[in-house]
Design an enzyme around this catalytic site. Structure first.
Site, short mmCIF file in Angstrom:
data_model
loop_
_atom_site.label_atom_id
_atom_site.label_comp_id
_atom_site.label_asym_id
_atom_site.label_seq_id
_atom_site.Cartn_x
_atom_site.Cartn_y
_atom_site.Cartn_z
N THR A 32 -2.91 22.29 -27.78
CA THR A 32 -3.67 23.43 -27.29
C THR A 32 -3.19 23.80 -25.90
O THR A 32 -2.81 22.94 -25.10
CB THR A 32 -5.19 23.18 -27.27
N ASN A 83 -6.89 15.79 -22.76
CA ASN A 83 -6.12 15.78 -21.52
C ASN A 83 -6.46 16.94 -20.59
O ASN A 83 -6.22 16.86 -19.39
CB ASN A 83 -4.63 15.84 -21.87
N SER A 134 -8.59 10.05 -17.86
CA SER A 134 -9.52 9.96 -16.73
C SER A 134 -8.69 9.94 -15.46
O SER A 134 -7.78 10.75 -15.30
CB SER A 134 -10.41 8.73 -16.88
N TYR A 148 -14.48 16.19 -8.20
CA TYR A 148 -13.51 15.78 -9.22
C TYR A 148 -13.84 14.37 -9.72
O TYR A 148 -13.87 14.12 -10.93
CB TYR A 148 -12.10 15.82 -8.64
N LYS A 152 -14.95 12.50 -13.56
CA LYS A 152 -14.27 11.35 -14.17
C LYS A 152 -15.23 10.18 -14.36
O LYS A 152 -15.19 9.49 -15.38
CB LYS A 152 -13.05 10.95 -13.33
#
Length: 278
Positions: A32, A83, A134, A148, A152
């Site tokens: 994708t 991802n 991650s 950010y 994670k």
């Protein structure tokens, strides 16, 4: 034996490296991308072994539609690599509401959308592997990386609960925690808050100066080697719960875990004192 992979976010970085390596060795990849045409060169070289769809993972309905199409067209997918994601960099008050919402929608909710979309298909086919990208800051953080890191930490918490839910269906999961690698992570793919002078003489300013002075030497990770290590890990059974890649990642995660364990041990007596007597 060749396998079939579904990989999100394949235009650049680890996603692109994974796609290239897998196609070169003869596997099939359902990839994708955010923008049509990003993989035209690979499509021309590898033909039907590369299946491509445009997808923004923030939209749950689109995720379900694309995942359904991938499993329908390819019949079986052995490994799913979640991802897609990017970095938002800035102190907490430097980033605005829209930036925070987009970061959470993409990195955290988008990854959850992928998991919820693929699990029923993997369950029905009798198992498979999920690889969630991650970061080493899934175990700690740095100044300017708080939002950010929150995404994670969030996705790692999600999978800590989900892994035992799906284990009996033959679905295994690996959380990949790379260190700083030479992708476009901190440059063209990143979003930045508006720098405030008030932070110049704080830990925020110190961190920015350190990154600026270190330059490329701070980014030790080779994206192709990271991608190959991820691919190799999918042949391990049982799957490693976490895959820490990079000497910087190892040192950072080791220090973070050791520090937290030491702090926890210091509170052991207090923890027990807060229970009902008897």
């Amino acid at each position: 034996m060749s396998r079939t992979w579904l990989i999100t976010g394949t235009s650049s970085g680890f996603g692109r490296q994974l796609t290239e390596i897998l196609l070169q060795r003869g596997d099939r990849v359902a990839a994708t991308v955010r923008k049509a045409g990003a993989l035209d060169d690979l499509k021309k070289a590898h033909g039907d072994r590369l299946w491509v769809e445009v997808l923004d993972v923030v939209h749950a309905d689109d995720v379900r539609r694309v995942v359904e199409k991938a499993f329908s067209d390819l019949k079986r997918i052995d490994v799913v690599v979640s991802n897609e994601g990017y970095a938002l960099l800035g102190a907490a008050e430097e980033v605005d509401d829209a930036q925070i919402e987009r970061q959470v929608d993409t990195n955290l909710l988008g990854s959850i959308h992928i998991a919820r979309a693929v699990i029923p298909h993997l369950r029905r086919q009798g198992g498979g592997r999920i690889v969630q990208i991650s970061s080493m800051v899934g175990q700690g953080s740095y100044p300017t990386m708080g939002v950010y890191a929150a995404t994670k930490w969030g996705i790692e918490g999600f999978y800590e609960g989900t892994i035992p839910e799906i284990a009996s269906f033959g679905i295994e999961v690996t959380l990949v925690e790379p260190g700083a690698s030479r992708t476009n992570f901190g440059t063209s793919s990143a979003a930045f808050g508006k720098t405030m002078d008030v932070y110049e003489k704080t830990a925020v300013g110190d961190f920015r100066r350190m990154v600026a002075s270190a330059g490329l030497s701070m980014f030790r990770g080779d994206p192709r080697k990271v991608a190959q290590a991820i691919i190799d890990s999918t042949s391990q059974s049982p799957a490693p719960r976490r895959l820490t890649l990079g000497s910087d990642a190892y040192a950072f995660v080791h220090e973070a875990l050791t520090s937290r364990l030491s702090a926890l041990e210091a509170q052991k007596k207090l923890a027990h004192l807060t229970e009902f007597d008897g």
